[in-house]
Design a protein around this motif. Structure first.
Motif, PDB file in Angstrom:
ATOM      1  N   ALA A   1      98.296-156.317  38.576  1.00 27.59           N
ATOM      2  CA  ALA A   1      98.006-156.685  39.958  1.00 27.59           C
ATOM      3  C   ALA A   1      98.627-158.031  40.311  1.00 27.59           C
ATOM      4  O   ALA A   1      99.181-158.203  41.395  1.00 27.59           O
ATOM      5  CB  ALA A   1      96.496-156.724  40.182  1.00 27.59           C
ATOM      6  N   ALA A   2      98.538-158.978  39.385  1.00 25.23           N
ATOM      7  CA  ALA A   2      99.122-160.297  39.617  1.00 25.23           C
ATOM      8  C   ALA A   2     100.628-160.181  39.815  1.00 25.23           C
ATOM      9  O   ALA A   2     101.206-160.798  40.717  1.00 25.23           O
ATOM     10  CB  ALA A   2      98.802-161.224  38.449  1.00 25.23           C
ATOM     11  N   ALA A   3     101.264-159.364  38.984  1.00 26.36           N
ATOM     12  CA  ALA A   3     102.714-159.186  39.085  1.00 26.36           C
ATOM     13  C   ALA A   3     103.095-158.542  40.414  1.00 26.36           C
ATOM     14  O   ALA A   3     104.084-158.933  41.054  1.00 26.36           O
ATOM     15  CB  ALA A   3     103.205-158.330  37.922  1.00 26.36           C
ATOM     16  N   ALA A   4     102.293-157.565  40.859  1.00 27.45           N
ATOM     17  CA  ALA A   4     102.583-156.893  42.119  1.00 27.45           C
ATOM     18  C   ALA A   4     102.487-157.852  43.306  1.00 27.45           C
ATOM     19  O   ALA A   4     103.192-157.698  44.305  1.00 27.45           O
ATOM     20  CB  ALA A   4     101.620-155.721  42.319  1.00 27.45           C
ATOM     21  N   MET A   5     101.622-158.841  43.172  1.00 27.14           N
ATOM     22  CA  MET A   5     101.429-159.817  44.247  1.00 27.14           C
ATOM     23  C   MET A   5     102.337-161.036  44.106  1.00 27.14           C
ATOM     24  O   MET A   5     102.389-161.876  45.012  1.00 27.14           O
ATOM     25  CB  MET A   5      99.966-160.289  44.253  1.00 27.14           C
ATOM     26  N   GLY A   6     103.025-161.147  42.974  1.00 29.54           N
ATOM     27  CA  GLY A   6     103.830-162.334  42.726  1.00 29.54           C
ATOM     28  C   GLY A   6     102.982-163.548  42.411  1.00 29.54           C
ATOM     29  O   GLY A   6     103.391-164.690  42.650  1.00 29.54           O
ATOM     30  N   TRP A   7     101.791-163.306  41.851  1.00 33.67           N
ATOM     31  CA  TRP A   7     100.874-164.372  41.489  1.00 33.67           C
ATOM     32  C   TRP A   7     100.938-164.629  39.990  1.00 33.67           C
ATOM     33  O   TRP A   7     101.378-163.778  39.209  1.00 33.67           O
ATOM     34  CB  TRP A   7      99.433-163.998  41.841  1.00 33.67           C
ATOM     35  N   SER A   8     100.420-165.760  39.604  1.00 41.17           N
ATOM     36  CA  SER A   8     100.262-166.031  38.174  1.00 41.17           C
ATOM     37  C   SER A   8      98.997-165.328  37.697  1.00 41.17           C
ATOM     38  O   SER A   8      98.084-165.059  38.482  1.00 41.17           O
ATOM     39  CB  SER A   8     100.115-167.540  37.927  1.00 41.17           C
ATOM     40  N   ASN A   9      98.933-165.023  36.425  1.00 41.52           N
ATOM     41  CA  ASN A   9      97.726-164.394  35.876  1.00 41.52           C
ATOM     42  C   ASN A   9      96.483-165.261  36.072  1.00 41.52           C
ATOM     43  O   ASN A   9      95.409-164.729  36.389  1.00 41.52           O
ATOM     44  CB  ASN A   9      97.925-164.073  34.387  1.00 41.52           C
ATOM     45  N   PRO A  10      96.591-166.591  35.907  1.00 40.62           N
ATOM     46  CA  PRO A  10      95.407-167.433  36.133  1.00 40.62           C
ATOM     47  C   PRO A  10      94.859-167.334  37.553  1.00 40.62           C
ATOM     48  O   PRO A  10      93.647-167.343  37.757  1.00 40.62           O
ATOM     49  CB  PRO A  10      95.919-168.845  35.826  1.00 40.62           C
ATOM     50  N   LYS A  11      95.751-167.220  38.559  1.00 42.98           N
ATOM     51  CA  LYS A  11      95.265-167.104  39.939  1.00 42.98           C
ATOM     52  C   LYS A  11      94.472-165.814  40.108  1.00 42.98           C
ATOM     53  O   LYS A  11      93.392-165.809  40.722  1.00 42.98           O
ATOM     54  CB  LYS A  11      96.429-167.133  40.926  1.00 42.98           C
ATOM     55  N   MET A  12      94.993-164.719  39.557  1.00 47.27           N
ATOM     56  CA  MET A  12      94.297-163.438  39.670  1.00 47.27           C
ATOM     57  C   MET A  12      92.934-163.519  38.997  1.00 47.27           C
ATOM     58  O   MET A  12      91.926-163.040  39.537  1.00 47.27           O
ATOM     59  CB  MET A  12      95.143-162.334  39.005  1.00 47.27           C
ATOM     60  N   SER A  13      92.911-164.142  37.833  1.00 47.73           N
ATOM     61  CA  SER A  13      91.656-164.277  37.096  1.00 47.73           C
ATOM     62  C   SER A  13      90.644-165.099  37.889  1.00 47.73           C
ATOM     63  O   SER A  13      89.455-164.759  37.951  1.00 47.73           O
ATOM     64  CB  SER A  13      91.912-164.923  35.733  1.00 47.73           C
ATOM     65  N   LYS A  14      91.096-166.181  38.497  1.00 47.78           N
ATOM     66  CA  LYS A  14      90.189-167.041  39.257  1.00 47.78           C
ATOM     67  C   LYS A  14      89.602-166.308  40.461  1.00 47.78           C
ATOM     68  O   LYS A  14      88.427-166.454  40.785  1.00 47.78           O
ATOM     69  CB  LYS A  14      90.927-168.301  39.717  1.00 47.78           C
ATOM     70  N   ILE A  15      90.423-165.494  41.123  1.00 48.53           N
ATOM     71  CA  ILE A  15      89.938-164.741  42.287  1.00 48.53           C
ATOM     72  C   ILE A  15      88.895-163.721  41.852  1.00 48.53           C
ATOM     73  O   ILE A  15      87.830-163.599  42.464  1.00 48.53           O
ATOM     74  CB  ILE A  15      91.113-164.055  43.014  1.00 48.53           C
ATOM     75  N   GLU A  16      89.169-163.001  40.781  1.00 50.51           N
ATOM     76  CA  GLU A  16      88.247-161.962  40.330  1.00 50.51           C
ATOM     77  C   GLU A  16      86.987-162.528  39.692  1.00 50.51           C
ATOM     78  O   GLU A  16      85.969-161.836  39.609  1.00 50.51           O
ATOM     79  CB  GLU A  16      88.955-161.021  39.346  1.00 50.51           C
ATOM     80  N   ASN A  17      87.044-163.772  39.257  1.00 43.09           N
ATOM     81  CA  ASN A  17      85.875-164.416  38.651  1.00 43.09           C
ATOM     82  C   ASN A  17      85.215-165.413  39.603  1.00 43.09           C
ATOM     83  O   ASN A  17      84.433-166.267  39.171  1.00 43.09           O
ATOM     84  CB  ASN A  17      86.268-165.102  37.344  1.00 43.09           C
ATOM     85  N   VAL A  18      85.552-165.302  40.898  1.00 46.82           N
ATOM     86  CA  VAL A  18      84.927-166.078  41.975  1.00 46.82           C
ATOM     87  C   VAL A  18      85.106-167.584  41.786  1.00 46.82           C
ATOM     88  O   VAL A  18      84.235-168.369  42.132  1.00 46.82           O
ATOM     89  CB  VAL A  18      83.417-165.734  42.105  1.00 46.82           C
ATOM     90  N   ARG A  19      86.246-167.974  41.232  1.00 41.54           N
ATOM     91  CA  ARG A  19      86.530-169.403  41.083  1.00 41.54           C
ATOM     92  C   ARG A  19      87.585-169.875  42.090  1.00 41.54           C
ATOM     93  O   ARG A  19      87.909-171.042  42.155  1.00 41.54           O
ATOM     94  CB  ARG A  19      86.999-169.715  39.651  1.00 41.54           C
ATOM     95  N   GLN A  20      88.136-168.918  42.863  1.00 37.80           N
ATOM     96  CA  GLN A  20      89.118-169.263  43.886  1.00 37.80           C
ATOM     97  C   GLN A  20      88.975-168.301  45.051  1.00 37.80           C
ATOM     98  O   GLN A  20      88.822-167.093  44.859  1.00 37.80           O
ATOM     99  CB  GLN A  20      90.542-169.201  43.313  1.00 37.80           C
ATOM    100  N   GLN A  21      89.021-168.830  46.259  1.00 36.58           N
ATOM    101  CA  GLN A  21      88.928-167.983  47.444  1.00 36.58           C
ATOM    102  C   GLN A  21      90.221-167.223  47.658  1.00 36.58           C
ATOM    103  O   GLN A  21      91.299-167.661  47.239  1.00 36.58           O
ATOM    104  CB  GLN A  21      88.613-168.828  48.675  1.00 36.58           C
TER     105      GLN A  21
END
Length: 294
Positions: free
Chosen positions: A33-53
């Motif tokens: 999912a992160a790759a499809a969005m062009g995001w880093s893995n940490p950003k994806m993790s933070k979003i799914e773990n409610v640490r980033q909006q």
């Protein structure tokens, strides 16, 4: 944590849980999912773990990555529900902030859930649902259960319960309420103000006329059912957002989320089956109300 952050947090948590569920349904790993969005893995993790909006526009693109199509009518409902949730997660608390001196953080969380909800199923074995209480009933029960509250705080909390009831009559998408109430809760005595229960029973009959409100009574001679283990509120939302369950006791409120809500959804069906029909329930309430007039 500051009071103003609590309501967005519970909304972000619901959003994150839903996005994880949809990602898994699409057969994608968080890395995919992160790759499809062009995001880093940490950003994806933070979003799914409610640490980033996550922004509403990002939700839109993420849903497309999960196979949702904008021109599909059913998919459009998902886009709308989750983008609105992402937008609402950034809001500060609503009208209840006026009562921040008496409304606890967990109570503020629940009011925000009521505002967002599509359907609430309540099983109340000991007291009437707050969304159905008269002002007098609310005052008496709050005063009787919250001994440390001042008369001013009791009045303020009773007013909050009244204000919450606006969700039942709002012009757009009024909340659907399915309340199953034990008969014992309809027989509460108020020695100082005996008319309180009579007026409360009348209100139940009046509110039951709303097309979005269903009231059932659990008779005292009902068969054994899961509700004997305690009351709860099962809150459901538009779109794919998962349910939330509220449990209350003397120590405060507890929220059950994710797969933990499934047993409560099953319990609601069994409690419903054990209760009187809607028609018989209203007849029972009318009989009790008539008894107060004698």
């Amino acid at each position: 944590m500051p009071h103003s952050q609590l309501v967005p947090t519970i909304r972000r948590r619901r959003l994150a849980q839903t996005l994880v569920q949809l990602r898994k349904g699409a057969g994608l790993s968080s890395e995919d999912a992160a790759a499809a969005m062009g995001w880093s893995n940490p950003k994806m993790s933070k979003i799914e773990n409610v640490r980033q909006q996550i922004q509403p526009a990002e939700v839109h693109e993420l849903l497309k990555a999960y196979g949702y199509k904008e021109n599909d009518e059913k998919h459009a409902e998902v886009f709308t529900a989750l983008e609105n949730l992402a937008r609402d997660a950034r809001k500060k608390p609503g009208w209840w902030q006026t009562y921040s001196g008496v409304v606890s953080p967990s109570y503020a969380d629940y009011i925000s859930l009521e505002e967002d909800a599509q359907l609430i199923c309540e099983w109340t074995p000991l007291v009437l649902p707050g969304l159905l209480q008269t002002l007098s009933f609310a005052r008496e029960t709050i005063a009787g259960t919250a001994r440390s509250r001042t008369p001013q705080e009791v009045q303020a909390l009773a007013e909050v319960r009244q204000a919450r009831q606006a969700v039942l009559t709002r012009s757009e998408n009024p909340l659907k309420l399915w309340a199953i109430i034990h008969e014992a809760a309809l027989c509460t005595r108020f020695e100082r103000r005996p008319a309180t229960m009579r007026d409360q029973l009348r209100k139940l009959l009046e509110v039951s006329e709303l097309p979005n409100v269903t009231i059932q009574v659990m008779p005292t001679d009902a068969t054994v059912h899961p509700g004997i283990l305690g009351g709860f509120s099962l809150v459901s939302f538009p779109g794919p957002t998962p349910d939330v369950v509220l449990l209350e006791n003397l120590s405060g409120a507890t929220y059950v989320e994710g797969d933990g809500t499934h047993p409560f959804a099953d319990a609601v069906k069994r409690i419903h089956a054990a209760a009187l029909s809607e028609e018989d329930s209203l007849a029972r309430i009318a009989t009790l109300e008539e008894g107060h007039r004698k």
